[in-house]
Design a protein around this motif. Structure first.
Motif, PDB file in Angstrom:
ATOM      1  N   THR A  15      -6.953  12.150 -10.889  1.00  0.00           N
ATOM      2  CA  THR A  15      -7.569  11.179 -10.005  1.00  0.00           C
ATOM      3  C   THR A  15      -7.698  11.857  -8.642  1.00  0.00           C
ATOM      4  O   THR A  15      -7.425  13.049  -8.523  1.00  0.00           O
ATOM      5  N   ARG A  17      -5.750  11.717  -6.152  1.00  0.00           N
ATOM      6  CA  ARG A  17      -4.470  12.222  -5.631  1.00  0.00           C
ATOM      7  C   ARG A  17      -3.428  12.492  -6.697  1.00  0.00           C
ATOM      8  O   ARG A  17      -2.371  13.037  -6.393  1.00  0.00           O
ATOM      9  N   LEU A  18      -3.696  12.115  -7.929  1.00  0.00           N
ATOM     10  CA  LEU A  18      -2.687  12.221  -8.978  1.00  0.00           C
ATOM     11  C   LEU A  18      -3.127  13.127 -10.116  1.00  0.00           C
ATOM     12  O   LEU A  18      -4.314  13.211 -10.436  1.00  0.00           O
ATOM     13  N   ALA A  76       3.312  11.010 -13.827  1.00  0.00           N
ATOM     14  CA  ALA A  76       2.386  11.041 -12.688  1.00  0.00           C
ATOM     15  C   ALA A  76       2.916  11.985 -11.621  1.00  0.00           C
ATOM     16  O   ALA A  76       4.064  11.854 -11.173  1.00  0.00           O
ATOM     17  N   ALA A  78       2.023  13.879  -7.809  1.00  0.00           N
ATOM     18  CA  ALA A  78       1.237  13.916  -6.571  1.00  0.00           C
ATOM     19  C   ALA A  78       1.604  15.208  -5.855  1.00  0.00           C
ATOM     20  O   ALA A  78       2.796  15.477  -5.634  1.00  0.00           O
ATOM     21  N   TYR A 101       3.850   0.659 -15.187  1.00  0.00           N
ATOM     22  CA  TYR A 101       3.991   1.754 -14.227  1.00  0.00           C
ATOM     23  C   TYR A 101       5.345   1.644 -13.562  1.00  0.00           C
ATOM     24  O   TYR A 101       5.840   0.549 -13.294  1.00  0.00           O
ATOM     25  N   LEU A 103       7.183   3.821 -10.482  1.00  0.00           N
ATOM     26  CA  LEU A 103       7.124   4.911  -9.507  1.00  0.00           C
ATOM     27  C   LEU A 103       8.424   4.991  -8.715  1.00  0.00           C
ATOM     28  O   LEU A 103       9.072   3.966  -8.458  1.00  0.00           O
ATOM     29  N   PHE A 107       7.746   6.545  -3.109  1.00  0.00           N
ATOM     30  CA  PHE A 107       6.284   6.632  -3.153  1.00  0.00           C
ATOM     31  C   PHE A 107       5.610   5.265  -3.249  1.00  0.00           C
ATOM     32  O   PHE A 107       4.410   5.190  -3.483  1.00  0.00           O
ATOM     33  N   ARG A 110       1.887   3.274  -1.086  1.00  0.00           N
ATOM     34  CA  ARG A 110       0.942   4.335  -0.731  1.00  0.00           C
ATOM     35  C   ARG A 110      -0.334   4.268  -1.570  1.00  0.00           C
ATOM     36  O   ARG A 110      -1.168   5.158  -1.489  1.00  0.00           O
ATOM     37  N   TYR A 112      -0.456   4.575  -4.842  1.00  0.00           N
ATOM     38  CA  TYR A 112      -0.371   5.366  -6.072  1.00  0.00           C
ATOM     39  C   TYR A 112      -0.361   4.488  -7.320  1.00  0.00           C
ATOM     40  O   TYR A 112      -0.958   4.852  -8.346  1.00  0.00           O
ATOM     41  N   GLU A 115      -3.869   3.422  -8.073  1.00  0.00           N
ATOM     42  CA  GLU A 115      -4.635   4.579  -8.540  1.00  0.00           C
ATOM     43  C   GLU A 115      -4.291   4.914  -9.997  1.00  0.00           C
ATOM     44  O   GLU A 115      -5.172   5.151 -10.821  1.00  0.00           O
ATOM     45  N   LEU A 116      -3.003   4.908 -10.314  1.00  0.00           N
ATOM     46  CA  LEU A 116      -2.557   5.167 -11.673  1.00  0.00           C
ATOM     47  C   LEU A 116      -3.053   4.072 -12.608  1.00  0.00           C
ATOM     48  O   LEU A 116      -3.577   4.364 -13.701  1.00  0.00           O
TER      49      LEU A 116
END
Length: 178
Positions: A15, A17-18, A76, A78, A101, A103, A107, A110, A112, A115-116
């Motif tokens: 993606t 950023r990932l 994942a 970054a 998900y 995380l 993190f 932010r 993420y 996005e994931l």
């Protein structure tokens, strides 16, 4: 539709950023530390952090899902650093994929998770051609609920999961015209 088990190791998604890759045994130490964090397990019916033995079994289930179906929750990263796990798995209880998900709290906030989640939804709908994806969230977990809502999920109702009330969200791609 799933991918042959022999090629799932090459299923890497990028993606903005990932980097999302299938998990493997090198992730055990990070996963053990992640699921030992009280803030990560706070919304469980039993918020006891996982032991290394429990986490090792979790990682084995994740890898087994990949071997069986050719997809699953990704590790994942970054900027080359492992920050968590997430993706879609075949639900045992619903005729759908299940999005989840986890995380590292360092993190959170932010973007993420969104996005994931968007990458997982895209993979589930475009590549796996599934028409329904569900997400299960405890009512007190407002941040996770907002992630699902930002990805287009709507609440279908309440269910009981592991002995606790849980909000059932879903995204129906047949409604979106895919």
């Amino acid at each position: 539709m799933s991918h042959p088990a022999s090629d799932f190791r090459n299923l890497i998604i990028h993606t903005s950023r990932l980097t999302l890759r299938p998990p493997d045994q090198r992730d055990l130490s990070f996963m053990t530390a992640l699921f030992a964090k009280p803030e990560l397990v706070a919304h469980r019916p039993d918020p006891t952090p996982d032991s290394r033995v429990v986490t090792k079994a979790r990682l084995a289930r994740e890898i087994s899902h990949w071997r069986k179906f050719g997809f699953g929750r990704w590790a994942a990263e970054a900027d080359g650093e492992l920050i968590g796990f997430g993706g879609v798995t075949q639900s045992e209880h619903y005729d759908a994929l299940n999005l989840s998900y986890h995380l590292d709290p360092a993190f959170w906030r932010r973007g993420y998770a969104v996005e994931l989640a968007r990458a997982a939804v895209s993979y589930g709908t475009v590549h796996l051609r599934r028409s329904r994806i569900v997400g299960l969230v405890r009512p007190v977990n407002g941040a996770s609920r907002r992630v699902l809502e930002k990805c287009g999920f709507v609440q279908e109702g309440m269910v009981e999961l592991h002995g606790a009330p849980t909000m059932l969200f879903s995204l129906r791609t047949d409604v979106l015209g895919r």
